[in-house]
Enzyme design. Structure first.
Site, PDB file in Angstrom:
ATOM      1  N   VAL A  67      51.342-109.306 -12.928  1.00  0.00           N
ATOM      2  CA  VAL A  67      50.048-109.633 -12.335  1.00  0.00           C
ATOM      3  C   VAL A  67      50.234-110.885 -11.500  1.00  0.00           C
ATOM      4  CG1 VAL A  67      48.595-108.546 -14.103  1.00  0.00           C
ATOM      5  CG2 VAL A  67      49.299-110.925 -14.388  1.00  0.00           C
ATOM      6  N   SER A  68      49.354-111.052 -10.515  1.00  0.00           N
ATOM      7  CA  SER A  68      49.509-112.179  -9.588  1.00  0.00           C
ATOM      8  C   SER A  68      48.899-113.467 -10.086  1.00  0.00           C
ATOM      9  CB  SER A  68      48.882-111.833  -8.241  1.00  0.00           C
ATOM     10  OG  SER A  68      49.559-110.733  -7.686  1.00  0.00           O
TER      11      SER A  68
END
Length: 182
Positions: free
Chosen positions: A9-10
């Site tokens: 995930v960012s």
């Protein structure tokens, strides 16, 4: 031969749970996960670990291609590196694998789409910021340093090293803030 799951995930406010559950359901014996931008490979230690320990016959599994990366060239290089080690890459949604020749074509197209999507997101973000600035509602990003705290500690006679340790930042940042103050 191992199935190695990779989840990413960012940002910290995004959640890895759905990716991890899907990779477990796909019988991945090893699952590595991290919170890092997909714009480049920098700062993606878990991905580097997977690549470093790949063996012939291994398979890297990701839920979506954009979890592997947002830059087409970087994704294709990553797939190439895996194949050089005799491993393959499988994307679950849509289900595509590099084991077949058609898989390469589909992954190339998907990589290009992911890169275009990233560009569109950045453009929409810039447009939103411009509109907010025009409306007087833009306040900028979240402050990373407590300027008032730095100035207060400096006024109390503390040096840059002490301030940096207290605020968990570098001395260079403290020097910059103090220089801005004059």
């Amino acid at each position: 031969m191992a199935r190695i799951g990779y989840a990413r995930v960012s940002t910290l406010d995004q959640n890895l749970d759905a990716q991890l559950a899907r990779l477990k359901a796909e019988d991945c014996g090893v699952i590595r996960a991290e919170e890092a931008s997909g714009a480049s490979r920098e700062g993606r230690g878990e991905l580097a670990t997977i690549l470093a320990f790949l063996r012939p016959g291994d398979e890297i599994v990701v839920t979506r291609l954009d979890r592997l990366g947002r830059d087409t060239r970087d994704v294709l290089n990553l797939i190439h590196e895996a194949e050089q080690r005799g491993a393959s890459v499988t994307v679950l949604d849509p289900h595509v694998s590099t084991r077949g020749e058609m898989g390469h074509v589909v992954l190339t197209v998907l990589g290009m789409v992911a890169q275009m999507e990233r560009r569109f997101i950045k453009e929409r973000q810039r447009e939103g910021i411009s509109r907010a600035k025009a409306a007087g509602a833009y306040t900028g990003g979240k402050a990373r340093l407590d300027y008032a705290g730095i100035w207060r500690m400096a006024d109390e006679g503390h040096g840059p090293t002490v301030i940096a340790k207290a605020l968990c930042c570098s001395r260079m940042q403290i020097y910059r803030v103090l220089r801005e103050r004059g």
